[in-house]
Design an enzyme around this catalytic site. Structure first.
Site: not given
Ligand code: NAD
Length: 473
Positions: A221, A255
């Protein structure tokens, strides 16, 4: 549960912890659904019991982290995710019947989602609690054991994660080890059954390389620059409101934060005005000391972000500062960068802060070309109500998740997979996809007493030829 030296060690015996977890996994066999649900409920109860300590630890690590925002963006997604996994894991665990072709009839085929063993979890600093514990909850739901390495840049939260985990799980089920990049490198070199890494693309490459030596599968990720595309004619106030919300949550240290905006050149001024108003609505007072605004994690990132703003100014951008910075607490006020060009440093790295560059296009295909000329983003945001334009952009670009007419909120959908593609990640977790990623799809065939396949065994004869020719007709 008392502290144990195993989960407590300052320079942990990583291979030893892994070996003991794996031995316990093999000895105990896969946990049933009831056990997994009970584990998740105990984890949730301990998180809720420590709620006050959690927001305080996050505040300590960031210097200034909005307590309400911590509850909303860190705790709610974590608890929702645990609830969702608890609710559905029994359904996902059920063996799924598969088709058996005519020649193999009287037999049966099915798939069992088998726990894979021990999952290594490496977490970053920006949402240090949830990005360690959502992967853990997923590993537990999938019937696995886990070792967690939190970020060294958020030590108070890392220590608390250790306390929470030790209160709920024995170390041969879940262990937390703390340390820096060096420990991270040793951790990712362990022969785990799966590694779930959340962090930067650069470190993700190293983790993938280390895992490859053990043929350990990875879920990566990662980060990147997530664009916002605004269609001409879309109400600028609505777009600006939602972009500001996404950009200023955790002061942009997210993010999936909208990294930059691509809009029609005729809309730049209207967007700038609307963005200023949106920011003032979200944060009407000072940023330093505000209970609703979060500081930049540390001096290094504070200086890095100020450097990006300076570089943009030096290269001819018009920077609009929307408040005053505070050097002492590294609180960075939001900034809007107009007249951005791709050569500026701000367009060459993930921003990860409350600074929003705006670039303009003349026709929508330029926006598509701009996105496709860069690494595949973790998130893509599209503001527009014209279906054909929207579909064209979504069909012609490849990215992680998408939110239409908003930002960030795809993350809050428990039933959606979450993950990047290319430079922004490999694989996905959350919900069903997380369960699938951390289990092995074991296909099982049970041969029946009568089986046409036996007619294709020696001694071969005429009947064999008839059947073979029939199949190959
Ligand atoms: P980072 O990659 O620097 O560190 C992440 C973790 O990796 C830390 O625990 C660190 O100690 C460890 N680490 C460092 N070097 C290592 C090595 N050689 N081998 C193994 N582990 C090592 O990331 P960060 O600065 O903590 O986090 C910010 C980045 O994470 C941003 O790029 C952001 O976009 C990304 N991110 C992605 C997601 C997502 O879900 N896709 C979520 C949050 C953050």
């Amino acid at each position: 549960m008392p502290d144990t030296p195993l989960a407590h060690a300052t320079s942990p015996d990583l291979p030893g912890i892994l070996a003991r977890q794996r031995a316990a996994f093999m000895q105990d066999g896969p946990p049933g659904a009831a056990r997994r649900r009970a584990d998740l409920r105990r984890l949730k109860a301990e998180i809720l019991r420590r709620r006050g300590d959690i927001v305080r630890a996050l505040n300590t690590d960031f210097g200034q982290r909005s307590e309400r925002e911590s509850a909303i963006v860190e705790l709610i997604p974590l608890v929702q995710s645990i609830n969702y996994l608890t609710c559905y894991l029994g359904h996902w665990m059920k063996p799924k019947r598969r088709h058996v072709s005519a020649y193999f009839q009287c037999g049966g085929a099915w798939v069992v989602r088998q726990p894979i063993g021990v999952v290594g979890i490496i977490a970053p600093w920006n949402y240090p609690l949830s990005l360690a514990l959502v992967p853990l909850a997923t590993a537990i739901a999938a019937g696995n054991r886990a070792m967690i390495k939190p970020s060294e840049l958020t030590p108070a939260t890392a220590a608390l994660i250790g306390e929470i985990v030790r209160a709920v799980f024995p170390p041969e089920q879940v262990a937390v080890v703390t340390g820096d990049a060096e420990l991270g490198a040793a951790f990712s070199a362990l022969p785990f059954d799966h590694i779930l890494f959340t962090g930067s693309t650069a470190v993700g490459r190293k983790v993938a390389a280390a895992a490859a030596r053990n043929l350990t599968p990875v879920t990566l990720e990662l980060g990147g620059k997530s664009p916002v595309v605004i269609e001409p004619g879309f109400p600028m106030e609505r777009a600006a409101d939602r972009v500001a919300y996404g950009k200023l949550t955790n002061a942009g240290q997210t993010c999936i934060a909208p990294d930059y905006v691509l809009l029609h050149e005729a809309d730049e001024d209207a967007f700038a005005r609307a963005y200023r108003q949106a920011v003032e609505r979200l944060h009407p007072g000072d940023y330093a000391g505000s209970p609703d605004y979060t500081a930049i994690l540390n001096q290094h990132h504070y200086e890095r972000l100020r450097g990006l703003i300076r570089d943009a100014e030096e290269h001819g951008a018009r920077v609009i500062r929307l408040g005053a910075d505070s050097d002492t607490g590294h609180v960075l006020a939001p900034a809007l960068v107009l007249g951005t060009t791709p050569e500026m440093a701000i367009m060459r790295e993930e921003i990860f802060g409350p600074v929003l560059p705006v670039l303009t296009y003349r026709n929508p295909d330029e926006a598509i070309a701009f996105i496709n000329a860069r690494p595949r983003p973790l998130a893509l945001y599209y503001f527009g109500d014209r279906r054909a334009q929207r579909d064209r952009l979504l069909e012609r670009t490849v990215s992680g998740n998408v939110t239409i007419n908003g930002t960030l909120l795809h993350y809050a959908q428990d039933d959606l997979p979450f993950g990047g593609v290319g430079d922004s990640g490999i694989g996905a977790y959350h919900g069903r996809e997380g369960f699938m990623a951390l289990t092995h799809p074991r296909g099982i065939y049970r041969q029946g007493r009568i089986n046409a396949a036996t007619l294709l065994q020696p001694p071969f004869g005429k009947l064999t030829d008839i059947i073979t020719n029939f199949i190959l007709r």
